[in-house]
Design an enzyme around this catalytic site. Structure first.
Site, PDB file in Angstrom:
ATOM      1  N   GLY A 139       0.820  -1.212   0.000  1.00  0.00           N
ATOM      2  CA  GLY A 139       0.000   0.000   0.000  1.00  0.00           C
ATOM      3  C   GLY A 139       0.851   1.258   0.000  1.00  0.00           C
ATOM      4  N   ALA A 140       0.228   2.408   0.350  1.00  0.00           N
ATOM      5  CA  ALA A 140       0.872   3.723   0.229  1.00  0.00           C
ATOM      6  C   ALA A 140       1.447   3.849  -1.184  1.00  0.00           C
ATOM      7  CB  ALA A 140       1.949   3.924   1.290  1.00  0.00           C
ATOM      8  N   LEU A 141       0.584   3.613  -2.143  1.00  0.00           N
ATOM      9  CA  LEU A 141       1.029   3.462  -3.532  1.00  0.00           C
ATOM     10  C   LEU A 141       1.564   4.767  -4.111  1.00  0.00           C
ATOM     11  CD1 LEU A 141      -1.828   1.219  -5.002  1.00  0.00           C
ATOM     12  CD2 LEU A 141       0.289   0.545  -3.826  1.00  0.00           C
TER      13      LEU A 141
ATOM     14  N   GLU B 238       4.000   6.201  -7.828  1.00  0.00           N
ATOM     15  CA  GLU B 238       4.148   5.946  -9.269  1.00  0.00           C
ATOM     16  C   GLU B 238       4.971   4.673  -9.548  1.00  0.00           C
ATOM     17  OE1 GLU B 238       3.177   6.267 -12.885  1.00  0.00           O
ATOM     18  OE2 GLU B 238       2.190   7.539 -11.401  1.00  0.00           O
TER      19      GLU B 238
ATOM     20  N   HIS C 229       4.821   1.790  -7.803  1.00  0.00           N
ATOM     21  CA  HIS C 229       3.848   0.691  -7.748  1.00  0.00           C
ATOM     22  C   HIS C 229       2.960   0.711  -8.994  1.00  0.00           C
ATOM     23  CE1 HIS C 229       4.345   1.560  -3.251  1.00  0.00           C
ATOM     24  NE2 HIS C 229       4.740   0.322  -3.346  1.00  0.00           N
TER      25      HIS C 229
ATOM     26  N   GLN D 113       7.592  -8.813   7.998  1.00  0.00           N
ATOM     27  CA  GLN D 113       8.852  -8.361   7.403  1.00  0.00           C
ATOM     28  C   GLN D 113       9.428  -7.135   8.103  1.00  0.00           C
ATOM     29  OE1 GLN D 113       6.790  -8.004   3.518  1.00  0.00           O
ATOM     30  NE2 GLN D 113       8.073  -6.205   3.203  1.00  0.00           N
TER      31      GLN D 113
ATOM     32  N   ASP E 225      13.742  -3.104  -5.387  1.00  0.00           N
ATOM     33  CA  ASP E 225      14.103  -4.075  -4.353  1.00  0.00           C
ATOM     34  C   ASP E 225      14.696  -5.290  -5.068  1.00  0.00           C
ATOM     35  OD1 ASP E 225      12.644  -2.900  -1.774  1.00  0.00           O
ATOM     36  OD2 ASP E 225      11.363  -2.610  -3.515  1.00  0.00           O
TER      37      ASP E 225
ATOM     38  N   GLN F 246      15.263  -8.653  -3.328  1.00  0.00           N
ATOM     39  CA  GLN F 246      13.942  -9.245  -3.041  1.00  0.00           C
ATOM     40  C   GLN F 246      13.394  -9.952  -4.279  1.00  0.00           C
ATOM     41  OE1 GLN F 246      10.703  -7.126  -0.795  1.00  0.00           O
ATOM     42  NE2 GLN F 246       9.902  -6.788  -2.847  1.00  0.00           N
TER      43      GLN F 246
ATOM     44  N   SER G  21       7.653   4.412  -0.455  1.00  0.00           N
ATOM     45  CA  SER G  21       6.636   4.863   0.508  1.00  0.00           C
ATOM     46  C   SER G  21       7.322   5.551   1.683  1.00  0.00           C
ATOM     47  CB  SER G  21       5.814   3.678   1.008  1.00  0.00           C
ATOM     48  OG  SER G  21       5.355   2.925  -0.089  1.00  0.00           O
TER      49      SER G  21
HETATM   50  P1  AMP Z   1       6.378  -2.251  -1.315  1.00  0.00           P
HETATM   51  O1  AMP Z   1       4.968  -1.760  -1.225  1.00  0.00           O
HETATM   52  O2  AMP Z   1       7.393  -1.255  -0.913  1.00  0.00           O
HETATM   53  O3  AMP Z   1       6.552  -3.596  -0.657  1.00  0.00           O
HETATM   54  O4  AMP Z   1       6.650  -2.489  -2.850  1.00  0.00           O
HETATM   55  C1  AMP Z   1       5.814  -3.289  -3.649  1.00  0.00           C
HETATM   56  C2  AMP Z   1       6.446  -3.504  -4.976  1.00  0.00           C
HETATM   57  O5  AMP Z   1       6.674  -2.254  -5.615  1.00  0.00           O
HETATM   58  C3  AMP Z   1       7.820  -4.212  -4.894  1.00  0.00           C
HETATM   59  O6  AMP Z   1       7.924  -5.148  -5.947  1.00  0.00           O
HETATM   60  C4  AMP Z   1       8.774  -3.064  -5.067  1.00  0.00           C
HETATM   61  O7  AMP Z   1      10.020  -3.450  -5.606  1.00  0.00           O
HETATM   62  C5  AMP Z   1       8.024  -2.181  -6.041  1.00  0.00           C
HETATM   63  N1  AMP Z   1       8.516  -0.799  -6.005  1.00  0.00           N
HETATM   64  C6  AMP Z   1       8.677  -0.016  -4.901  1.00  0.00           C
HETATM   65  N2  AMP Z   1       9.216   1.173  -5.244  1.00  0.00           N
HETATM   66  C7  AMP Z   1       9.412   1.141  -6.582  1.00  0.00           C
HETATM   67  C8  AMP Z   1       9.950   2.068  -7.542  1.00  0.00           C
HETATM   68  N3  AMP Z   1      10.393   3.268  -7.183  1.00  0.00           N
HETATM   69  N4  AMP Z   1       9.993   1.686  -8.842  1.00  0.00           N
HETATM   70  C9  AMP Z   1       9.549   0.469  -9.223  1.00  0.00           C
HETATM   71  N5  AMP Z   1       9.023  -0.444  -8.375  1.00  0.00           N
HETATM   72  C10 AMP Z   1       8.956  -0.119  -7.069  1.00  0.00           C
END
Ligand code: AMP
Length: 269
Positions: free
Chosen positions: A31-33, A35, A37, A61, A150, A153, A186
């Site tokens: 969440g906290a989407l 650009e 995401h 996590q 990530d 990951q 986020s």
């Molecule tokens: P998170 O909500 O931080 O767990 O991220 C969810 C997904 O979004 C993961 O696969 C992250 O690698 C991806 N993500 C987070 N930030 C970015 C970004 N700046 N550019 C591309 N993908 C991202």
């Protein structure tokens, strides 16, 4: 927007797509989407008939002294942003559904999860692989999309999917950055204006390191000189083993105040 809340509802949504021959993509997020995401959602949509984002703030996590309690939760805005992309369904289960009383199972990728993030956040990858494994098994999507932001990951999940023969294609999409090159996260919301001015040096210093203009110790020195409070690592590694042999990617994790930022990019040959 239809919010799917349980594994049973999810299967009821998923099952009819098989006989219809529809390709389902899945985009895991906490969440906290932003650009970044949304770019994953677009990339997933481009390759599937239906894209199902999931939003689940995964407590497993985070360690006890990390930022779970502060982590931004913005479900209403998230739903609007997804609706604007034409998303009609998301999966967002409650915590007690995902972690029932007496939960005690862990999915662990043993080797490539040890260095870098694994060394500095020892609880992190077990939390990620356990939740992503559960979600993939509940949803059985054709494609699952992860961000290169990530990078370790993404590779750990790719390894898990191969090792457990989970029938899903794991894909990655490039890091989305702001106008100053800072990788969207986020956690960037935690930065004050002054801290942001420091944070934007992260990608610039990493870029110089990736171009071999500076070496590892100069990069760490520059990070400290520009105001980073602590550097967990800034190092060139192999993008499959995450060891120092045959490096082809640079990785950084550094703190500005209480905010931990990460980034990575390909190493110039
Ligand atoms: P998170 O909500 O931080 O767990 O991220 C969810 C997904 O979004 C993961 O696969 C992250 O690698 C991806 N993500 C987070 N930030 C970015 C970004 N700046 N550019 C591309 N993908 C991202």
């Amino acid at each position: 927007m239809h919010i799917i809340k349980t594994p049973q509802e999810l299967m009821a949504f998923r099952e009819p797509l098989w006989p219809e021959g529809k390709i389902l993509s899945f985009v895991p997020t906490m969440g906290a989407l932003h650009e970044g995401h949304l770019s994953l959602v677009r990339a997933a949509q481009a390759q599937s008939d239906i894209c199902l984002p999931y939003i689940f703030l995964n407590p497993k996590q985070f360690s006890e002294n990390e930022d779970l309690d502060q982590y931004p939760e913005t479900l209403e805005t998230d739903l609007k942003a997804l609706e604007a992309l034409g998303i009609e369904h998301i999966y967002s289960p409650d915590r007690q559904v995902i972690y029932p009383h007496n939960f005690q199972t862990i999915v662990k990728v043993s080797e490539i999860s040890k260095p870098l993030e694994g060394e500095h956040r020892p609880h992190f990858f077990d939390g990620v692989t356990t939740i992503v494994c559960k979600m993939l098994l509940q949803c059985l999507p054709d494609i699952a999309m992860f961000g290169e932001k990530d990078y370790q990951q993404f590779r750990v999940i790719e390894r898990m999917v191969i090792d457990l023969n989970i029938p899903v294609k794991v894909q990655s999409a490039p890091t989305v950055r702001d106008e100053n090159g800072l990788a969207l996260s986020s956690r960037n919301q935690y930065l004050s204006k002054d801290q942001y001015e420091i944070a934007i040096h992260l990608n610039k210093i990493l870029k110089q390191f990736s171009l071999n203009d500076i070496d590892e110790s100069e990069a760490i020195e520059q990070l400290k000189n520009t105001g980073f409070d602590k550097v967990d690592y800034c190092t060139a590694r192999n993008s499959e083993t995450f060891l120092s042999e045959e490096p082809n990617r640079v990785f950084v994790a550094a703190w500005v105040g209480q905010t931990r930022l990460i980034d990575n990019m390909a190493l110039a040959a």
